[in-house]
Design a protein around this motif. Structure first.
Motif, mmCIF file in Angstrom:
data_model
loop_
_atom_site.group_PDB
_atom_site.id
_atom_site.type_symbol
_atom_site.label_atom_id
_atom_site.label_comp_id
_atom_site.label_asym_id
_atom_site.label_seq_id
_atom_site.Cartn_x
_atom_site.Cartn_y
_atom_site.Cartn_z
ATOM 1 N N ILE A 217 1.302 -1.126 -0.087
ATOM 2 C CA ILE A 217 0.105 0.209 -0.215
ATOM 3 C C ILE A 217 1.498 1.017 0.107
ATOM 4 N N ALA A 218 1.991 1.325 1.079
ATOM 5 C CA ALA A 218 2.742 2.560 1.286
ATOM 6 C C ALA A 218 3.747 2.817 -0.601
ATOM 7 N N LEU A 219 3.686 1.806 -0.667
ATOM 8 C CA LEU A 219 4.722 1.854 -1.762
ATOM 9 C C LEU A 219 3.883 2.461 -3.770
ATOM 10 N N ALA A 220 2.738 1.674 -3.266
ATOM 11 C CA ALA A 220 2.043 2.426 -4.993
ATOM 12 C C ALA A 220 1.405 3.479 -4.290
ATOM 13 N N PHE A 221 1.552 4.185 -3.498
ATOM 14 C CA PHE A 221 1.588 5.674 -3.066
ATOM 15 C C PHE A 221 2.649 6.949 -3.132
ATOM 16 N N ALA A 222 3.444 5.798 -2.610
ATOM 17 C CA ALA A 222 5.399 6.670 -2.912
ATOM 18 C C ALA A 222 5.267 6.301 -4.012
ATOM 19 N N SER A 223 5.460 5.121 -4.648
ATOM 20 C CA SER A 223 6.068 5.173 -6.453
ATOM 21 C C SER A 223 5.259 5.650 -7.198
ATOM 22 N N VAL A 224 4.265 6.592 -7.179
ATOM 23 C CA VAL A 224 3.946 7.059 -8.037
ATOM 24 C C VAL A 224 3.847 8.577 -7.874
ATOM 25 N N ALA A 225 3.715 9.145 -6.942
ATOM 26 C CA ALA A 225 4.435 10.192 -6.112
ATOM 27 C C ALA A 225 6.159 10.347 -6.855
ATOM 28 N N ALA A 226 6.970 9.593 -6.508
ATOM 29 C CA ALA A 226 8.657 9.383 -6.925
ATOM 30 C C ALA A 226 8.355 10.282 -8.083
ATOM 31 N N VAL A 227 7.412 9.997 -9.039
ATOM 32 C CA VAL A 227 7.708 9.847 -10.659
ATOM 33 C C VAL A 227 7.444 11.154 -10.925
ATOM 34 N N LEU A 228 6.606 11.561 -10.071
ATOM 35 C CA LEU A 228 5.710 12.692 -10.529
ATOM 36 C C LEU A 228 6.517 14.016 -10.219
ATOM 37 N N GLN A 229 6.607 13.427 -9.737
ATOM 38 C CA GLN A 229 8.035 14.860 -8.386
ATOM 39 C C GLN A 229 8.462 15.442 -9.870
ATOM 40 N N PRO A 230 9.750 14.754 -10.375
ATOM 41 C CA PRO A 230 10.677 15.529 -11.256
ATOM 42 C C PRO A 230 10.028 16.774 -12.088
ATOM 43 N N ILE A 231 8.451 16.362 -11.977
ATOM 44 C CA ILE A 231 7.743 16.965 -13.218
ATOM 45 C C ILE A 231 7.413 18.169 -12.593
ATOM 46 N N SER A 232 6.908 17.572 -11.170
ATOM 47 C CA SER A 232 6.672 18.509 -10.826
ATOM 48 C C SER A 232 7.553 19.519 -10.253
ATOM 49 N N GLY A 233 8.837 19.285 -9.890
ATOM 50 C CA GLY A 233 9.865 20.549 -9.706
ATOM 51 C C GLY A 233 10.341 20.801 -10.936
ATOM 52 N N ASP A 234 10.350 20.641 -12.149
ATOM 53 C CA ASP A 234 10.087 21.195 -13.608
ATOM 54 C C ASP A 234 9.748 22.643 -13.759
ATOM 55 N N LEU A 235 8.604 22.590 -13.062
ATOM 56 C CA LEU A 235 7.790 23.587 -13.222
ATOM 57 C C LEU A 235 7.546 24.394 -12.175
ATOM 58 N N ALA A 236 8.335 23.827 -10.605
ATOM 59 C CA ALA A 236 8.354 24.655 -9.848
ATOM 60 C C ALA A 236 9.206 25.623 -10.466
ATOM 61 N N ALA A 237 10.251 25.210 -11.152
ATOM 62 C CA ALA A 237 11.608 25.895 -10.852
ATOM 63 C C ALA A 237 11.243 26.866 -12.239
ATOM 64 N N LYS A 238 10.968 26.538 -13.232
ATOM 65 C CA LYS A 238 10.543 27.854 -13.877
ATOM 66 C C LYS A 238 9.470 28.562 -14.106
ATOM 67 N N ASN A 239 9.402 28.837 -12.600
ATOM 68 C CA ASN A 239 7.921 29.621 -11.288
ATOM 69 C C ASN A 239 8.848 30.833 -10.646
ATOM 70 N N VAL A 240 10.621 29.541 -10.066
ATOM 71 C CA VAL A 240 11.421 30.335 -9.707
ATOM 72 C C VAL A 240 12.195 30.848 -10.845
#
Length: 433
Positions: A217-240
């Motif tokens: 259960i924990a990995l089901a959430f963590a794995s999806v979030a970890a893959v989305l994180q670089p995409i989210s980080g890229d959007l955040a960096a562009k905003n910065v």
């Protein structure tokens, strides 16, 4: 240690502890919700025991998060009164909504904890969902307030006073969305890998089915979030890059304005000589990541007065650490999904369980590094471009002593939480066996 540094250190320690409890409080309710949902769907009593065990952990972290969050609220007013005098009427709305979400979460959690045999199963299940939704919203509202400090809006600054205040515009400032989704995804990744790592350790000691179910259960959430994180980080960096170019330059120890700016990996910043040593540089990549164009110009720190530079070394090292740990967790996520589709019963392999144990604290270390980047990278401003942090400091003497006291309290609180969780694990094993 002078008064100014003591005040900043006190806020840093308080936020550093609170953010861990807050992230767990945002995410763990979703784990207990899924566990109960699986119990109602399969009638497997293991899921019921897991949901009950996790709900007790949620209660512990909720209580601790409430206390540490309250301390932070008082510290804003006590340590930075000038800031609150001007900022309070502007960005108070997200704090009021956070309070509302907190009360909803408290009521729903109470019903969930004491309603196992008193409420209809479906009603009880969806109350757990309300706990999760209100927890996430609570975190988003707080991040919105912090984002306002990075991208102040909703007012006109006239002769040192805020005029024409618009609380809605302040709440939905230009940084709130990028910070909110990046922080929320980070919370799911960090908490998911931490929970999976704890249960992996327990599974190695006692091959109990409940720990195996918890890991999946924990990995089901963590794995999806970890893959989305670089995409989210890229959007955040562009905003910065748009809103706080000096912070972006400090991320990368980027001293000179240039086109085809290179992405820096590693390295040791040399602020005096305006250079970075021993770094790997990828030509044009920073321009692309910041502006979507390999040939775009990226402003360097030379564009800003030196007294307005963020502390470059700590900002750079924290950013590099955050990216490195996030990349490692993403790799674990890819391994998890590849293994799930390719092999059967591979989650119990010792090498994988040991990897999860190693990863247990890494997500939270990455979150702490990310908040250092966010807060230290904004310096010397407490309201970016409007008010400097030093100009908001309280005249009250003796802040060093409150810093030492708060640090001791949080250290004690950490031991208490660890003891309570260990006690709950022992009770779980006793009941399960």
């Amino acid at each position: 240690m002078d008064e100014f540094m003591a005040a900043r250190m006190q806020m840093g320690v308080s936020l550093g502890f609170h953010i861990v409890f807050a992230c767990i409080g945002m995410v763990m309710p979703w784990f207990m919700f899924v566990a109960e949902w699986k119990w109602q769907r399969t009638n497997n009593p293991v899921y019921l025991e897991l949901a009950k065990a996790w709900s007790k952990g949620v209660a512990i972290f909720f209580a601790v998060g409430a206390v540490s969050g309250t301390v932070l609220s008082f510290e804003l007013g006590m340590l930075w009164p000038t800031f609150m005098k001007h900022a309070g009427p502007i960005f108070g709305m997200p704090f009021s909504w956070e309070g509302t979400a907190f009360f909803v979460e408290a009521i729903a959690l109470g019903l969930f904890l004491y309603g196992w045999k008193r409420l209809n199963k479906k009603v009880h299940l969806y109350i757990g969902m309300i706990v999760g939704i209100s927890g996430v919203l609570s975190g988003i509202f707080v991040v919105s307030a912090n984002a306002w400090m990075n991208a102040p809006s909703g007012f006109d600054w006239i002769n040192g006073q805020a005029e024409n205040i618009d609380p809605v515009a302040a709440m939905f400032n230009k940084a709130w969305f990028s910070q909110a989704h990046h922080m929320t995804i980070a919370a799911f990744s960090a908490t998911g890998f931490a929970v999976a790592g704890v249960h992996a350790f327990l599974y190695l000691r006692n091959k109990l089915e409940i720990h195996y179910k918890a890991i999946t259960i924990a990995l089901a959430f963590a794995s999806v979030a970890a893959v989305l994180q670089p995409i989210s980080g890229d959007l955040a960096a562009k905003n910065v890059a748009k809103l706080q170019p000096a912070k972006l330059a400090a991320f990368e120890s980027h001293f000179e304005t240039q086109e085809k700016a290179p992405l820096v990996i590693g390295g040791i910043p040399d602020v005096e000589n305006k250079d970075i040593k021993y770094a790997i540089k990828i030509p044009g990549m920073l321009s692309f990541l910041a502006h979507g164009d390999f040939n775009a110009e990226v402003k360097g720190l030379e564009e800003f007065p030196k007294e307005e530079w963020p502390p470059v070394p700590i900002t750079h090292y924290s950013f590099q650490l955050m990216v490195a740990l996030g990349s490692f967790l993403m790799l674990l996520a890819v391994i998890f999904w590849a293994g799930t589709f390719k092999w059967k019963n591979w989650l119990t392999k010792k090498w994988w369980l040991k990897l999860l144990i190693i990863a247990t604290p890494l997500g939270f270390v990455a979150i702490e590094a990310g908040w250092i980047v966010t807060e230290v990278g904004r310096q010397p401003w407490i309201i970016y471009g409007i008010m400097k942090t030093k100009d908001s400091l309280t005249p009250m003497p003796g802040i060093q002593y409150t810093f030492y006291t708060i640090s001791a309290v949080y250290l004690l609180l950490t031991f208490v939480v660890t003891w309570l969780l260990s006690r709950q694990i022992k009770v779980l094993h006793k009941n399960y066996l």
